[in-house]
Design a protein around this motif. Sequence first.
Motif, PDB file in Angstrom:
ATOM      1  N   GLY A 149       0.831  -1.306  -0.128  1.00 26.48           N
ATOM      2  CA  GLY A 149       0.064  -0.169  -0.010  1.00 26.48           C
ATOM      3  C   GLY A 149       0.884   1.330   0.061  1.00 26.48           C
ATOM      4  N   VAL A 150       0.460   2.287  -0.592  1.00 24.57           N
ATOM      5  CA  VAL A 150       1.029   3.615  -0.621  1.00 24.57           C
ATOM      6  C   VAL A 150      -0.119   4.572  -0.559  1.00 24.57           C
ATOM      7  N   LYS A 151       0.320   5.883  -0.136  1.00 20.40           N
ATOM      8  CA  LYS A 151      -0.600   6.709   0.145  1.00 20.40           C
ATOM      9  C   LYS A 151      -0.148   8.096  -0.469  1.00 20.40           C
ATOM     10  N   PHE A 152      -0.850   9.012  -1.131  1.00 16.72           N
ATOM     11  CA  PHE A 152      -0.431  10.088  -1.690  1.00 16.72           C
ATOM     12  C   PHE A 152      -0.741  11.010  -0.749  1.00 16.72           C
ATOM     13  N   GLU A 153       0.456  11.924  -0.271  1.00 14.67           N
ATOM     14  CA  GLU A 153       0.214  13.088   0.509  1.00 14.67           C
ATOM     15  C   GLU A 153       1.352  14.390   0.309  1.00 14.67           C
ATOM     16  N   GLU A 154       1.159  15.308   1.291  1.00 13.69           N
ATOM     17  CA  GLU A 154       2.035  16.289   1.114  1.00 13.69           C
ATOM     18  C   GLU A 154       3.201  16.289   2.307  1.00 13.69           C
ATOM     19  N   LYS A 155       4.396  16.335   2.035  1.00 12.94           N
ATOM     20  CA  LYS A 155       5.517  16.394   3.066  1.00 12.94           C
ATOM     21  C   LYS A 155       6.385  17.590   2.895  1.00 12.94           C
ATOM     22  N   ASP A 156       6.464  18.265   3.789  1.00 10.67           N
ATOM     23  CA  ASP A 156       7.365  19.638   3.642  1.00 10.67           C
ATOM     24  C   ASP A 156       6.962  20.222   2.234  1.00 10.67           C
ATOM     25  N   GLY A 157       5.641  20.126   2.211  1.00  6.29           N
ATOM     26  CA  GLY A 157       5.158  21.296   0.961  1.00  6.29           C
ATOM     27  C   GLY A 157       5.123  20.627  -0.435  1.00  6.29           C
ATOM     28  N   LYS A 158       5.710  19.344  -0.403  1.00  6.44           N
ATOM     29  CA  LYS A 158       5.912  18.563  -1.522  1.00  6.44           C
ATOM     30  C   LYS A 158       5.028  17.254  -1.806  1.00  6.44           C
ATOM     31  N   PRO A 159       4.261  16.976  -2.887  1.00  8.61           N
ATOM     32  CA  PRO A 159       3.603  15.654  -3.111  1.00  8.61           C
ATOM     33  C   PRO A 159       4.522  14.731  -3.027  1.00  8.61           C
ATOM     34  N   VAL A 160       4.246  13.611  -2.152  1.00  4.53           N
ATOM     35  CA  VAL A 160       5.004  12.361  -2.115  1.00  4.53           C
ATOM     36  C   VAL A 160       4.234  11.105  -2.146  1.00  4.53           C
ATOM     37  N   LEU A 161       4.817   9.942  -2.119  1.00  4.92           N
ATOM     38  CA  LEU A 161       4.016   8.658  -1.992  1.00  4.92           C
ATOM     39  C   LEU A 161       4.510   7.930  -0.653  1.00  4.92           C
ATOM     40  N   ILE A 162       3.823   7.815   0.216  1.00  3.69           N
ATOM     41  CA  ILE A 162       4.262   7.070   1.530  1.00  3.69           C
ATOM     42  C   ILE A 162       3.872   5.817   1.594  1.00  3.69           C
ATOM     43  N   LYS A 163       4.750   4.844   1.877  1.00  3.65           N
ATOM     44  CA  LYS A 163       4.488   3.393   2.062  1.00  3.65           C
ATOM     45  C   LYS A 163       3.860   3.069   3.361  1.00  3.65           C
ATOM     46  N   LEU A 164       2.632   2.407   3.314  1.00  2.98           N
ATOM     47  CA  LEU A 164       1.708   2.105   4.268  1.00  2.98           C
ATOM     48  C   LEU A 164       2.178   0.651   4.897  1.00  2.98           C
ATOM     49  N   PRO A 165       1.761   0.255   6.038  1.00  5.90           N
ATOM     50  CA  PRO A 165       2.253  -0.936   6.564  1.00  5.90           C
ATOM     51  C   PRO A 165       1.231  -1.838   6.198  1.00  5.90           C
TER      52      PRO A 165
END
Lengths: 333, 333
Positions: B217-233
Motif C-alpha cells: 500500500g502507498v498513500k499520496f500526501e504532502e510532506k514539507d510542501g511537496k507531494p510524495v507517496l508514502i509506504k503504508l504498513p
Amino acid sequence: MKHFSELRRQFIQATVAVSLLFALPAWAADALPSWRDGPTKQAIIKFVISVTDTNAKTYVKPDDRIAVFDNDGTLWSEQPFYFQLYFMADQVRAAAPKHPEWQDLPEFKALMARDIPALMKIGVKPVLELLAVANSGMTTAEYDKAIDDWLFFSRHPRFNRPYTDLAYQPMKELLRYLEMNFFKNFIVSGGGVEFMRVWSQKVYDIPPERVIGTVGGVKFEEKDGKPVLIKLPKMEFLDDGPGKPVGIYRSIGCQPIFAFGNSDGDLQMLQWTAAGKGLRFMGLVHHTDEKREWAYDRTSHIGKLDKALDAALANGWTVVDMKKDWAKVYAFD
Amino acid sequence: MKHFSELRRQFIQATVAVSLLFALPAWAADALPSWRDGPTKQAIIKFVISVTDTNAKTYVKPDDRIAVFDNDGTLWSEQPFYFQLYFMADQVRAAAPKHPEWQDLPEFKALMARDIPALMKIGVKPVLELLAVANSGMTTAEYDKAIDDWLFFSRHPRFNRPYTDLAYQPMKELLRYLEMNFFKNFIVSGGGVEFMRVWSQKVYDIPPERVIGTVGGVKFEEKDGKPVLIKLPKMEFLDDGPGKPVGIYRSIGCQPIFAFGNSDGDLQMLQWTAAGKGLRFMGLVHHTDEKREWAYDRTSHIGKLDKALDAALANGWTVVDMKKDWAKVYAFD
C-alpha cells in the motif's frame, strides 16, 4: 544487451526520422493539424522539442518519456454523463430480474430513470458497487464481450453516433505526436479499466497494458474444466483523485513527465507529475465550447474543474481553451 | 491512425530484419547461443517462427504477442533463499531499534538468524508483513534508493558477486530473441514489484511498467510542501499462485501466448496461458545442475516444483533441463 538495444533504438529513431522527412512530408510539416496556432500548441511543441533534443540540458531518455492522460473529458467527451454509466445502466437493467432486493435502492431507481441530479447526490460509489454485483459471476471473457457488443450497438444521445466517435481529434493527434517522439502514452482514468481496454487500442493506439483505471475484483477458478477468471462483487481500487498517483506508482513505477487532465479528479496526478525533477508538462482541457461540445467548469456536477484550474493558473500549467485552440473537436466535425 | 501505425510497424520490422541480415550476421545466425541444440531449443524456435510467419495459420499479431516470466528461479537464481529476503533482513534489522515489540516475534528472530527452515515453517506472509511495517512511512523515492544501494553493495553468499550477476544468460538471450520478434515481455512474480522494477530494465531490458508483482500500500500526501507517496504498513495484493492470472488480467488485460515459470507458484499462470485460443508456449525451468547452480524440485522448501511438473509432463509443456540444455548458466561462467 544494453548496447545492442541502444543501437537498435538509434537505428529505429534514425529510420523513422528519415521516413518522416521523405516519405511523409505532409505529416511532418504539422503533426497537430487540428490544433490552431497559438500559445497552447506552441507550449506542447516546445516541450517535446526540449526533451527530445539530445544536445539540450532538458533532454529526457526515451525510457523516461512517460505521458499520462485522463480519459473522460480529456480524451473523449463525458456529457451528458460519463459514457460508462450508460453501459452500466444497461448491465444493471439486464441483471435486475435476479435482484428483487434492488427495487427499493435509491441508486437503482436513479440509474434506471437516468436521473442524473439524483445520481450525483447519491455519489459514484454506490452505483459502482451496484454494477459490481450486477456483473459478479461473469467470466472476464464474457464481460469483455458485453462491453464490445454494447459499444457496437449503442449511440450517443446527442450525436446519434457510436461513443468512440466522440474521442477528441486534437488529442488523438497529440497521442500520435508523442508516440512518434518515443513517449509512452498511458491512460489513467477513474473509469473501469476493463471498460476502456476493450477499445483503447483501436481508438487511441494505446495498448491494454497501458490503461490504468478503477479495478474490480476477479478470482481464478475452474469452470467446466477450463481455467477462467470470474468477476467478484467488489471494487478493489478506485483510481481517482489521490488514487491516480497511487495507480501510476503501482502500474508504471516512475513519475510521468507529461500529464493531461480536465477536472479536479486529475489534480493530484498533475501535482505528482509536476513534483518530478527536470522539465515537466501539465495540461488541462477546459470545456469552453457549448456549440461543438459542452461548456462547463467550476460548478459542473460532471468533470468539475475548480481547484485544478486555480492550480493551473497559479503554477503556469497549460490550459486548453477548447473553443479557441481546437480547429476540430471530433473527426466527424 | 491505425493505418499509419501499421505502416510504421512494417517499416521498422523491415529495417530491423535488414539490419539483422547484414549488419549483425553473427547474432542472426544464432539468437540463443547459450542454449545447446536439442528439443528444448528447437521447441522455442519453432514456436516463435509459427506465430511470426504471416503466411501461417498460427500467425499472431505483434500486439497479442504477450510473454510472461516468473522471476525467482526462472530469470535469476533463488538459492539459498529468495534474494529479496536478504534485502528484507537488512531493512528489518535497520528498523528494529524503533520496534522493541518485534523482539519476541518468531518471524523476527528467524529472519535475524537467517534460519531458513524456521522461516519456511512460519510462511512468507508474516515476513512480508514485518517488512511492510519496517518500511512504512518511507517515501517511495527513499525506498527505491534503499533497494538500489543495497543491490550495489551486497554480494551473493556463494558466488560473492552482485545478485544481478545471477540472472540466467540463456533466459536473457530468450528475452532478447522474443523482443526482436516483437513480443512484449513481462515479469509476473510473487516478489515485491518495487524490488524488481529498480533493476529490471538494466538486467533484462524489461521496463518498470512491464513488471507485475506483489504490491504494498502507498498513500499520496504532502510532506514539507511537496507531494510524495508514502509506504503504508500493509500488503495490498499477493501476486503468487492463483494471484498470477489475476495480476496479468489487472495489468495486461489479455491472455499471454508464452509463459515461463519454475515452480508450483507458476502453475495457474501456465494454465491460464494454455487456456487461450491458438498456439501457446508453456515452459518450466527445471533446476538440475547442482554444480553450476542448484538441483531441487519436488521436495524443496524454495521453488517447490511438483504439481507444475506433473502438469507439464501431462500436457506436453516444455521442461528445460538446466544441466543438459544450457551451455552457460550465468554470463560469468
